[in-house]
Design an enzyme around this catalytic site. Structure first.
Site, PDB file in Angstrom:
ATOM      1  N   LYS A 210      29.668 -13.240  19.889  1.00 49.38           N
ATOM      2  CA  LYS A 210      29.192 -13.569  18.536  1.00 49.38           C
ATOM      3  C   LYS A 210      30.013 -12.821  17.483  1.00 49.38           C
ATOM      4  O   LYS A 210      30.334 -13.374  16.424  1.00 49.38           O
ATOM      5  CB  LYS A 210      27.714 -13.220  18.418  1.00 49.38           C
ATOM      6  CG  LYS A 210      26.832 -14.113  19.286  1.00 49.38           C
ATOM      7  CD  LYS A 210      25.435 -13.540  19.411  1.00 49.38           C
ATOM      8  CE  LYS A 210      24.531 -14.428  20.244  1.00 49.38           C
ATOM      9  NZ  LYS A 210      23.258 -13.786  20.581  1.00 49.38           N
ATOM     10  N   GLY A 309      15.711 -18.473  21.332  1.00 54.63           N
ATOM     11  CA  GLY A 309      14.499 -19.246  21.628  1.00 54.63           C
ATOM     12  C   GLY A 309      14.787 -20.724  21.440  1.00 54.63           C
ATOM     13  O   GLY A 309      15.655 -21.096  20.641  1.00 54.63           O
TER      14      GLY A 309
END
Ligand SMILES: NC(=O)c1ccc[n+]([C@@H]2O[C@H](COP(=O)([O-])OP(=O)(O)OC[C@H]3O[C@@H](n4cnc5c(N)ncnc54)[C@H](OP(=O)(O)O)[C@@H]3O)[C@@H](O)[C@H]2O)c1
Length: 435
Positions: A210, A309
């Site tokens: 990231k 999620g």
């Protein structure tokens, strides 16, 4: 694209993967069908969903859409491919194939982009297609589009972020409950916050991918995961956290990307760091993510929210789907990769930060002076020194001003050779501190 009865053109969508994120994308696509049509000016038709195991129960996805033949699906005149399989292969092969077919891509695959982004963006350019990947960094948090579009008129100097929810969950529990790393890792695994094999998260690899993506966008240069210095949290002890806490700090796993002083290079690193309790990142608890961006004109900007999620990540995926679909409808392309700055990826030795060093010292006269001289000799200036205990259990906690990683390493090497120092018990970087 084809026209249907209601006069709206139809965009043919292929979904690769129906796991945690893919299944939520399929559900939301169905639930919000009409809103998407109104927002895009075209109807989405989910043509097929490629998975590994066709026999698994896929609630909400019509069985006739499920296929194990991803290639055949991609070759069926698809406008947008949503890749949510993860991993390098076959995701890379399939994305390149889809781009060659002229399909645009929406993906959340940070591992792939951080390693092979150049190849994928070049293929997108060559085939006049889009590759959007908001969900690859910090889940639901709108971050990549603000960097690519809203802050593109500014000069970003620094990015400081908590971009991995698993490690933030573990460190929060260790801080708030005084628990041990292994104990909290087990709890995180039981609650589904950590994988059975937690390596990619706890050793910082996920955050490093990231960080590479963020640095590339923020600094208009190419940074790959191989350019990122990476240290995880598996060696952080309850004692490290307590020592930090006693000094008014919280330990966080940070992704840091910084432009060098001469603006010719960039250092990108992931490691545990002490953050002052007063810093906004210190209050980012449990599995939440937050990214702090410092730019010349904007000053400090912070992004906060759910970093992972199924549904939160699907939100970012669908935002990208709407964006690339609007481009398709209007016959445009979004901005491609911007790497004109060609900055040099610098090694960790060039990083400049503050440090906290915990030394077990001998109980003899002149110890403090000897140690202070060693720091001074390597140009590492001391900000605070605190002495704890005495006799055989005497410790010095030293916090430094800004120093390069190289100077600190040299200082530590010499400290270890001194008879005044029995042990270098711990060293941690300090970020977000103003002095
Ligand atoms: N989970 C998150 O919170 C999150 C957050 C941000 C980004 N992401 C990224 O989103 C992507 C998907 O993550 P996920 O958590 O949804 O993964 P996941 O739950 O493991 O799902 C992966 C899906 O891809 C399918 N698949 C895997 N290999 C395949 C192959 N060779 N051929 C065909 N299908 C294949 C699997 O099929 P089966 O169902 O048959 O096994 C499954 O449906 C990854 O790139 C991940 O890094 C995830």
């Amino acid at each position: 694209m084809s026209a249907n009865k209601a006069e709206l053109p139809v965009l043919r969508i292929a979904l690769l993967g129906a796991g945690v994120v893919g299944s939520e994308v399929a559900r939301l696509l169905k639930d919000n069908e009409e809103d998407f049509a109104a927002r895009v000016g075209a109807k989405f038709e989910l043509v097929g969903v490629a998975v590994r195991d066709a026999k698994k129960d896929r609630a909400g996805i019509p069985a006739n859409l499920i296929t194990t033949d991803a290639e055949k699906l991609l070759d069926d005149n698809i406008d947008v491919v949503i890749e949510l399989m993860g991993g390098i292969e076959p995701a890379k092969y399939l994305i390149l194939r889809a781009l060659k077919n002229g399909s645009s891509i929406v993906t959340a695959n940070k591992a792939l982009l951080a390693k092979y982004g150049a190849e994928i963006f070049a293929a997108a350019e060559a085939n006049d297609a889009d590759v959007y990947y908001e969900a690859a960094v910090a889940g639901a948090i709108p971050l990549l589009r603000p960097l690519r579009e809203s802050l593109v008129g500014d000069k970003v100097r620094r990015i400081l972020g908590i971009v991995n929810g698993t490690t933030n969950f573990i460190l929060t529990k260790m801080d708030e409950e005084g628990s041990d790393y292994t104990e909290v890792l087990k709890e995180a695994q039981a609650l589904g916050y950590a994988e059975t094999d937690p390596t990619a998260d706890v050793e910082g690899h996920d955050a490093a991918a990231k960080a590479a993506i963020l640095a590339s966008l923020a600094f208009h240069t190419r940074v790959t995961i191989d350019d990122v210095y990476c240290e995880g949290i598996s060696k952080v002890t309850a004692a490290d956290i307590k020592a930090a806490k006693d000094m008014g700090f919280v330990v966080k796993l940070l992704a840091v990307a910084e432009l060098s002083d001469d603006e010719k290079g960039v250092v990108v690193r992931v490691h545990p760091a002490m953050v002052p309790k007063s810093h906004p990142l210190a209050s980012v608890r449990l599995s939440f993510n937050a990214v702090f961006v410092e730019a010349d004109a904007a000053g400090q900007v912070m992004f906060y929210g759910r970093g992972a999620g199924g549904a939160p990540t699907a939100s970012a995926v669908l935002g990208d789907l709407v964006a690339v679909s609007r481009n398709k409808v209007s016959g445009r392309r979004g901005p491609g990769e911007s790497v004109y700055a060609e900055l040099a990826p610098l090694p960790i030795s060039a990083a400049k930060t503050r440090y906290s060093i915990n030394l077990k010292v001998a109980d003899q006269p002149g110890v403090l002076a000897t140690i202070a001289n060693t720091f001074a000799k390597h140009d590492v200036s001391i900000q605070v020194v605190r002495q704890d205990g005495h006799g055989d259990a005497a410790f010095l906690l030293v916090r430094t001003h800004l120093a390069t990683d190289k100077a600190l390493s040299q200082t530590l090497a010499e400290l270890k050779s001194l008879s005044a120092v029995s042990e270098v018990v711990g060293v941690m970087r300090v970020e977000g501190s103003a002095n």
